[in-house]
Design a protein around this motif. Sequence first.
Motif, short mmCIF file in Angstrom:
data_model
loop_
_atom_site.label_atom_id
_atom_site.label_comp_id
_atom_site.label_asym_id
_atom_site.label_seq_id
_atom_site.Cartn_x
_atom_site.Cartn_y
_atom_site.Cartn_z
N CYS A 164 -15.18 29.80 9.26
CA CYS A 164 -14.22 30.87 9.59
C CYS A 164 -13.65 30.72 11.00
CB CYS A 164 -14.90 32.23 9.48
SG CYS A 164 -15.43 32.67 7.82
N GLY A 165 -14.25 29.87 11.82
CA GLY A 165 -13.77 29.71 13.18
C GLY A 165 -14.05 30.91 14.06
N ALA A 166 -15.18 31.57 13.84
CA ALA A 166 -15.54 32.75 14.64
C ALA A 166 -16.27 32.29 15.90
CB ALA A 166 -16.41 33.69 13.81
N ASP A 167 -15.49 31.90 16.92
CA ASP A 167 -16.07 31.25 18.09
C ASP A 167 -17.03 32.15 18.87
OD1 ASP A 167 -14.54 29.15 17.32
OD2 ASP A 167 -13.19 29.18 19.04
N ASP A 168 -16.68 33.43 19.01
CA ASP A 168 -17.54 34.30 19.81
C ASP A 168 -18.91 34.50 19.16
OD1 ASP A 168 -16.22 35.66 17.75
OD2 ASP A 168 -16.49 37.60 18.74
N LEU A 169 -18.91 34.68 17.84
CA LEU A 169 -20.19 34.83 17.13
C LEU A 169 -20.98 33.53 17.12
CD1 LEU A 169 -19.19 37.07 14.08
CD2 LEU A 169 -20.58 37.70 16.07
N LEU A 170 -20.29 32.40 17.05
CA LEU A 170 -20.98 31.12 17.10
C LEU A 170 -21.69 30.94 18.44
CD1 LEU A 170 -18.42 28.77 15.34
CD2 LEU A 170 -20.78 29.15 14.63
N ARG A 171 -21.04 31.37 19.52
CA ARG A 171 -21.68 31.31 20.84
C ARG A 171 -22.95 32.16 20.85
NH1 ARG A 171 -16.20 30.97 22.84
NH2 ARG A 171 -15.97 29.08 24.14
N ASP A 172 -22.85 33.34 20.25
CA ASP A 172 -24.01 34.23 20.22
C ASP A 172 -25.16 33.63 19.43
OD1 ASP A 172 -22.61 36.06 21.72
OD2 ASP A 172 -21.97 37.26 20.01
N LEU A 173 -24.85 33.04 18.27
CA LEU A 173 -25.90 32.45 17.44
C LEU A 173 -26.47 31.19 18.10
CD1 LEU A 173 -25.01 34.49 15.26
CD2 LEU A 173 -25.27 32.65 13.58
N ALA A 174 -25.63 30.44 18.80
CA ALA A 174 -26.09 29.20 19.43
C ALA A 174 -27.14 29.46 20.49
CB ALA A 174 -24.91 28.45 20.05
N THR A 175 -27.06 30.60 21.16
CA THR A 175 -28.05 30.92 22.20
C THR A 175 -29.36 31.41 21.61
OG1 THR A 175 -27.30 33.21 22.43
CG2 THR A 175 -26.20 31.54 23.79
N GLY A 176 -29.32 31.88 20.37
CA GLY A 176 -30.52 32.43 19.74
C GLY A 176 -30.76 33.88 20.05
N THR A 177 -29.97 34.46 20.96
CA THR A 177 -30.15 35.88 21.27
C THR A 177 -29.64 36.76 20.14
OG1 THR A 177 -28.03 35.83 22.45
CG2 THR A 177 -30.02 35.51 23.76
N THR A 178 -28.74 36.22 19.33
CA THR A 178 -28.25 36.91 18.14
C THR A 178 -28.70 36.13 16.90
OG1 THR A 178 -26.32 37.85 19.25
CG2 THR A 178 -26.20 37.62 16.85
N ILE A 179 -29.25 36.85 15.95
CA ILE A 179 -29.68 36.25 14.68
C ILE A 179 -28.69 36.68 13.60
CG2 ILE A 179 -31.49 36.18 12.92
CD1 ILE A 179 -33.50 36.76 15.17
N GLY A 180 -28.20 35.73 12.85
CA GLY A 180 -27.26 36.02 11.78
C GLY A 180 -27.88 35.83 10.41
#
Length: 366
Positions: free
Chosen positions: A112-128
Motif C-alpha cells: 500500500c505504500g504506507a510509509d509512516d506506518l512502515l517506519r513505526d513497524l520497523a522500529t518495533g515500537t508499533t506492532i501490526g
Amino acid sequence: MEGPGPVKNERDLLYSEEEEALRAAVRDLLTDHCDAPGVIARTESDTPHHLALWKALTEGMGLAGLLVPEELDGQGATHREAAVVLEELGRAVAPVPYLTSAVVATEALLACGADDLLRDLATGTTIGALAVALNVAPDAAYRVVRHENGLLHGELTGIADAAVANVLLVPADDGGLYAVDATAATVTPRTSLDLTRPLATVTLDGVPGRLLGDAEPAVRRALRAGAGLLASEQFGLAEWTLTETVRYLKERKQFNRPVGGFQAVKHRLAQLWLEVVNTRAAARNAADALANGEDVDVAVTVAQAYAAPVAVRAAEEALQLHGGIGMTWEHPVHLYLKRAKVDSIAYGTPGAHREALAALVDLQAP
C-alpha cells in the motif's frame, strides 16, 4: 570460433556468512531470554507474549525492519534474512509477533505504500496485525467488515497476535484496506491450541479507519509472504525436535543399552532426518524466491505443502520417543507439537497448497 556464452548464475540457497552471523546472534539472545520453562510459564498466564524479548529483537537488534527499506528506517534486507530469524524463533517456539507483524503486516503495508506506518513497524515500537484469519490461504476468500458512512462495522475471528497489536489492518467490503487503532476495537482473546501464538476475535462497532489502499493485492502479498516464511519457522521447529530427540535417545537406556541404538529407532530417525533436510531446502527456496521475485507462487506452495506435515511428524515422533517424560507439561515438546499442528493450517493447509500447485504447473487431477 566463438567461445561459450555467459553461464547463467544459479540460485544459491546456502547460508551466507552474514546470515550465519545473524543466526548466531538471534540464537544467543533466545538462549538467554527464551528458555522453555519461561515459555511454559507464560502460556499459563494472562500475558503469553514475551514483549521484553520482542523489544530486544526489535529495538536492540532492529529485526522488525528487515523487510523495510533503509530510507524508511528499516534494514533493507530480504526475505532470506527474515527466514533465518524465523528458523531460530521456531526452534525456541518464541511467543513474539514476528511473523504476523514484521512479515505479514509489513508486506501488506509495503503493497500500500504506507510509509509512516512502515517506519513505526520497523522500529518495533508499533506492532501490526493483518485482520485476516490465520487459516486463510494466499488466494482464498477472506472475511471483510462493512464500511458505512466512513466507519467500520463487523467481526473478524481467528486473528493471530491481535491481543498485542497497536494497529490492525482491516479489509472492508468496499475493497479497501484500513488501518485501525487497536484501542478503538474490541479484541477478545480466544483459547487456541497453540498458546504461544494466541488468536483473538476483533469486533468493530462504528470504528474509524484510515484507507491505505486496495485490500486484495495487499492481502494476497502479505499471506503469500507469510506462507513462504512460515516454512522456515516449521523447519526450525522440526530441526529442534529431531536434535533434542536424538540427544535424549543417546542418554535413555533400556536393557542397559541406549534406546537410540535400537535398529527400528535408528530407521525412524534416519527417515525423519531426511525429511527435515528436505524441508530446509524447500523453505530456503521459498525465502530466496520471495527475495528475488522469481517463481514465487510455485516455491511458496511447494514449501508449505512439504514443510507442514514434516513439522507435525517431527513433533509427534519427539513426543513418542521421549516416552513418559514427553507426556508431561514440564517438558516443552507439547509446545512444539501444538505449534506444528496450528502451523499446518496457517496460511492454508498442505492440501490447499497442493491444489494450488497443481493449477500453477497445469497438472490437473484425474
